[in-house]
Scaffold this motif. Structure first.
Motif, short mmCIF file in Angstrom:
data_model
loop_
_atom_site.label_atom_id
_atom_site.label_comp_id
_atom_site.label_asym_id
_atom_site.label_seq_id
_atom_site.Cartn_x
_atom_site.Cartn_y
_atom_site.Cartn_z
N UNK A 1 0.84 -1.20 0.00
CA UNK A 1 0.00 0.00 0.00
C UNK A 1 0.88 1.26 0.00
N UNK A 2 2.00 1.20 -0.74
CA UNK A 2 2.91 2.34 -0.90
C UNK A 2 3.42 2.90 0.42
N UNK A 3 3.79 1.98 1.31
CA UNK A 3 4.49 2.36 2.53
C UNK A 3 3.64 2.62 3.74
N UNK A 4 2.31 2.49 3.64
CA UNK A 4 1.46 2.73 4.81
C UNK A 4 1.68 1.64 5.85
N UNK A 5 1.77 0.38 5.43
CA UNK A 5 2.05 -0.74 6.33
C UNK A 5 3.17 -1.58 5.75
N UNK A 6 3.94 -2.19 6.64
CA UNK A 6 5.09 -3.00 6.23
C UNK A 6 5.03 -4.37 6.91
N UNK A 7 5.48 -5.39 6.18
CA UNK A 7 5.53 -6.75 6.72
C UNK A 7 6.89 -7.36 6.37
N UNK A 8 7.51 -7.97 7.36
CA UNK A 8 8.81 -8.61 7.12
C UNK A 8 8.65 -9.76 6.13
N UNK A 9 9.52 -9.78 5.13
CA UNK A 9 9.49 -10.83 4.11
C UNK A 9 10.78 -11.63 4.20
N UNK A 10 10.76 -12.79 4.84
CA UNK A 10 12.00 -13.55 5.05
C UNK A 10 12.51 -14.24 3.79
N UNK A 11 11.71 -14.25 2.73
CA UNK A 11 12.09 -15.00 1.52
C UNK A 11 12.66 -14.13 0.41
N UNK A 12 12.33 -12.83 0.40
CA UNK A 12 12.80 -11.99 -0.69
C UNK A 12 14.32 -11.79 -0.57
N UNK A 13 14.99 -11.82 -1.71
CA UNK A 13 16.45 -11.73 -1.75
C UNK A 13 16.85 -10.48 -2.51
N UNK A 14 17.16 -9.42 -1.76
CA UNK A 14 17.54 -8.14 -2.34
C UNK A 14 18.78 -7.61 -1.62
N UNK A 15 19.60 -6.86 -2.36
CA UNK A 15 20.79 -6.29 -1.74
C UNK A 15 22.02 -7.10 -2.04
N UNK A 16 22.93 -7.16 -1.06
CA UNK A 16 24.24 -7.79 -1.25
C UNK A 16 24.12 -9.14 -1.90
N UNK A 17 24.92 -9.47 -2.92
CA UNK A 17 25.88 -8.61 -3.61
C UNK A 17 25.31 -8.09 -4.94
N UNK A 18 24.02 -7.82 -5.01
CA UNK A 18 23.40 -7.42 -6.26
C UNK A 18 23.71 -5.96 -6.60
N UNK A 19 23.69 -5.67 -7.90
CA UNK A 19 23.85 -4.30 -8.40
C UNK A 19 22.79 -4.04 -9.46
N UNK A 20 22.37 -2.78 -9.57
CA UNK A 20 21.45 -2.33 -10.63
C UNK A 20 20.16 -3.15 -10.63
N UNK A 21 19.62 -3.44 -9.44
CA UNK A 21 18.38 -4.20 -9.33
C UNK A 21 17.21 -3.37 -9.84
#
Length: 468
Positions: free
Chosen positions: A193-213
């Motif tokens: 909902x564009x930042x109104x509420x947040x939920x931890x997602x233990x499965x998504x893989x973002x960040x180190x060592x990715x670039x230009x995601x």
């Protein structure tokens, strides 16, 4: 008489050099003094040192920054969810990361004989800080409401699908893998909902060592990854949970083994003339539409430090077509014109215009012909050539921060700001105060003015400076 003439001529020459040097360091342009308040953060003021970023998803604007919490901030933070509780054992893991970094730094300091510095690093690692990352959101009304906060030393990143749904908040703590074969990644929270509420997602893989995601669709994501076996192209068809990897060197440079063997032989023969030479590869990656991406790779000759800049030997373009359930299809074009390197900090969305700078040149990506078009060059600064340090591109104006070496500058460069309303045909210099520059956010949504954060009476306000 001759000596007097010589002395007089020398004095004139010295005076001319001094005048030239003084002229060069005089700032160009007029200050941006006219302004209007266009927004306010309804929550704690951001720290003056904070690296603030603003991102737009349709009418929704999201702003992130940092705060070192004191007693006066507690009530303001209570207005929005504290997202620490979403991430398992966040406080303990942050402290463990701080200590590991401090120990690594102390080992390096000891190796170089800096015993006191090593001790200071270890003491700092044991201390605890309450650095919080704040997420503010607004819908064009000028008021930014605090949506949440989370602990972390190095900031957070927002990565989203083309419409911002879903939106991921990438934190600064390494995720504990649920399975042994999962790659390293930062803990991430998801919002639908564009930042109104947040939920931890233990499965998504973002960040180190990715670039230009970047997300091409809600489910299809792409990235580059520097791996032990070279740079790999990653793509995910399930919203950045599981990634498939393709070794790019095999696709783009199938002749690399033979070329590198010949390069090594030639480098050995030329060692006495040029010193130790090395072969390097650069990579970039850009989203095109909901199924395609394009990238470039360039092969360079690198000579010992201080001799000269790396020499580009050849540049190749690779176009990639993605389809679920199949390997990506590649089309390679060799010997294309040299291209600018990709900004490592840029967060691209699929449909936006893409600009890059190199030296003093501005390039725009033509997504139809998949070629870089040189749009403009930075102007001279009091007779000296300038290079672009940072640039902001809007619908109605572009702004660049330039640096130029001058007579009395020594190793320092003179910093000058310019804006253009005709895509670089003419440039207008202007000045920013230290306060304006420190809070600089970039161009507003229309591209007609610069936005800057300023603290006034314990509140952070957003000031707009028209470019006219």
């Amino acid at each position: 008489m001759t000596i007097r003439l010589l002395a007089g001529g020398l004095a004139i020459a010295v005076a001319a050099v001094l005048a030239r040097g003084i002229y060069q360091i005089i700032p160009m342009g007029e200050p941006l003094s006219r302004s209007e308040i266009v927004g306010e953060l309804n929550g704690p003021a951001l720290a003056s040192y904070s690296r603030v970023a603003i991102q737009r998803f349709g009418e929704r604007q999201l702003l992130t920054g940092q705060l070192l919490v004191t007693g006066k901030d507690v009530d303001g933070l209570a207005q929005a969810p504290v997202l620490d509780t979403q991430v398992p054992a966040l406080k303990e893991r942050l402290q463990r990361q701080r200590m590991q970094l401090a120990q690594a730094g102390a080992i390096t300091a000891l190796a170089h004989g800096y015993d006191d510095l090593a001790l200071a690093m270890l003491q700092t690692g044991r201390s605890t800080t309450d650095a919080r990352n704040l997420i503010y959101g607004g819908r064009g009304t000028g008021v930014f409401e605090l949506l949440g906060s989370i602990s972390g030393d190095t900031g957070v990143t927002l990565i989203g699908a083309p419409d911002g749904q879903p939106l991921y908040l990438v934190t600064s703590t390494l995720r504990t893998p649920a399975e042994g074969d999962q790659p390293a990644a930062w803990d991430s929270l998801r919002s639908d909902d564009l930042g109104v509420t947040w939920t931890y997602d233990p499965d998504v893989t973002l960040g180190v060592p990715q670039q230009h995601t970047a997300f091409l669709t809600r489910d299809l994501a792409i990235a580059l990854e520097r791996h032990d076996d070279g740079v790999r192209l990653l793509h995910s068809c399930d919203g950045a949970r599981r990634w498939a990897a393709t070794r790019l060197k095999e696709q783009v440079w199938p002749d690399s083994a033979a070329f590198e063997r010949k390069f090594a032989e030639r480098a050995e023969r030329d060692r006495s003339t040029y010193g130790e030479e090395q072969l390097g590869y650069g990579w970039s990656l850009y989203p095109l539409d909901d199924r395609r991406a394009v990238g470039w790779s360039w092969r360079t000759r690198v000579r010992p430090q201080g001799q000269e800049d790396p020499e580009v030997i050849e540049t190749r373009r690779f176009e990639v077509q993605f389809q679920e359930g199949a390997s990506p299809a590649f089309r390679i074009t060799p010997d294309v014109p040299r291209v600018p390197a990709q900004d490592p900090q840029a967060l691209l969305t699929r449909d936006q215009r893409v600009f890059e700078t190199e030296g003093g040149a501005i390039f725009e990506l033509d997504k139809v012909d998949m070629a870089w078009l040189e749009r403009s060059t930075s102007p001279d600064v009091r007779g000296a050539r300038s290079r672009i340090g940072q640039a902001w591109f809007g619908r109605n104006a572009w702004v660049i921060r330039t640096y130029a070496h001058h007579l009395f500058g020594g190793s320092e460069s003179t910093k000058t700001y310019f804006y253009t309303r005709d895509q670089g045909r003419t440039w207008v210099p202007f000045q920013l105060s230290h306060e304006q520059e420190r809070g600089l956010l970039g161009l507003d949504q229309t591209g007609d003015g610069l936005l800057s954060l300023v603290e006034r009476g314990g509140k952070t306000i957003i000031q707009r400076y028209p470019l006219d």
